[in-house]
Design a protein around this motif. Structure first.
Motif: not given
Length: 309
Positions: A231-258
């Motif tokens: 999933i490609d993001i633009s330079l402007e989106q990168m400057a807004s921290f759109a690349g600085n995400m992390l996928m984590v999960q809950t104790r029950k295994g639900q996937k979250l993109l933070v």
């Protein structure tokens, strides 16, 4: 195969957060004008942003291990622990060499000792001696790890040196993919995790930041070879921290993109619709932390993949 995401996250609550002059030269995301305007309220506002992020993560079912920073020594960037340490499913803990002298003071043996009471720590790999040579590798800021296939992506910069990257590879067994990246002003991107996020079946990346066409193609092919939807993001989106995400999960295994609210609001409707198919999108107002610290949601979370005792 190791899981890419974990439900266990380490976070450091700030006590003297603020603009770090020692990091500003290489970090174009730090806003010196905002810092001057907010120096008297930066700590209190950052603390509120931090506590609200922790509250929401815990409410949805993430195991957040919060440690308070200490008043001394002075560590204005302690809120970003992923730069000094990483925790691995093999029971390995890695300590990293940091460019800024006041960031080296963030390393907390007491935290590792405390975690060792709950988790199995088999060995500690200490790469901090590279600081004496002026060579740095700032953890999962400098590297974005595909933990499933043991591949480390790294854009080389003043904070990410090829020699330390090679030593990390030798001691951990990770294969490395290195390249160079610049922002819209031609300045080297200081950390890989502001232009790239790798999840289990998808990857977010700002390919436009990789100016060399061969390297750009190589990075895309590497990600696709790891079975990631790119999933490609633009330079402007990168400057807004759109690349600085992390996928984590809950104790029950639900996937979250933070991510931060600023990052979320930079996304197009099509990107949101696509990402929402992979994970629940969770965003927080981190404007004070982003403006003064030059880091966002991903930088605030050190994933604890260590095995439980």
């Amino acid at each position: 195969m190791q899981s890419q995401a974990t439900s266990r996250i380490l976070m450091i609550r700030p006590v003297r957060f603020g603009f770090n002059e020692q990091t500003a030269e290489s970090n174009a995301f730090q806003d010196i004008k905002l810092a001057a305007q907010t120096k008297d309220v930066a700590q209190d506002d950052a603390r509120r942003e931090f506590d609200e992020m922790v509250r929401q993560l815990e409410a949805i079912g993430v195991d957040v291990m919060v440690y308070d920073d200490t008043l001394e020594p002075y560590t204005p960037d302690s809120i970003f622990p992923n730069n000094w340490v990483s925790f691995h499913a093999s029971g390995t803990v890695v300590l990293y060499p940091m460019q800024a002298e006041n960031r080296r003071l963030e390393r907390r043996p007491d935290i590792i000792n405390n975690l060792a009471e709950r988790f199995h720590v088999a060995k500690i790999i200490d790469l901090t001696h590279f600081e004496q040579e002026g060579k740095f590798l700032e953890g999962t800021g400098s590297m974005v790890l595909d933990r499933m296939y043991k591949v480390a992506f790294a854009c080389l910069s003043p904070r990410t040196h090829a020699d330390v990257l090679d030593e990390f590879s030798r001691q951990t067994g990770y294969r490395t993919v290195s390249f160079r990246a610049t922002d819209a002003n031609g300045k080297a991107v200081y950390h890989t995790n502001v232009l790239m996020c790798i999840a289990d079946t998808f990857a977010i990346v700002c390919l436009a930041a990789i100016s060399d066409p061969d390297e750009r193609l190589m990075v895309r092919q590497e990600l696709e070879g790891l079975r990631k939807r790119v999933i490609d993001i633009s330079l402007e989106q990168m400057a807004s921290f759109a690349g600085n995400m992390l996928m984590v999960q809950t104790r029950k295994g639900q996937k979250l993109l933070v991510m931060s609210t600023r990052a979320f609001e930079s996304l197009t409707a099509k990107q949101i619709d696509l990402l929402d198919d992979y994970a629940t999108l969770l965003h927080f107002d981190l404007s004070m932390i982003e403006g003064n610290g030059g880091g966002s949601a991903r930088c605030m979370m050190a994933e604890v993949h260590l095995p439980l005792k």
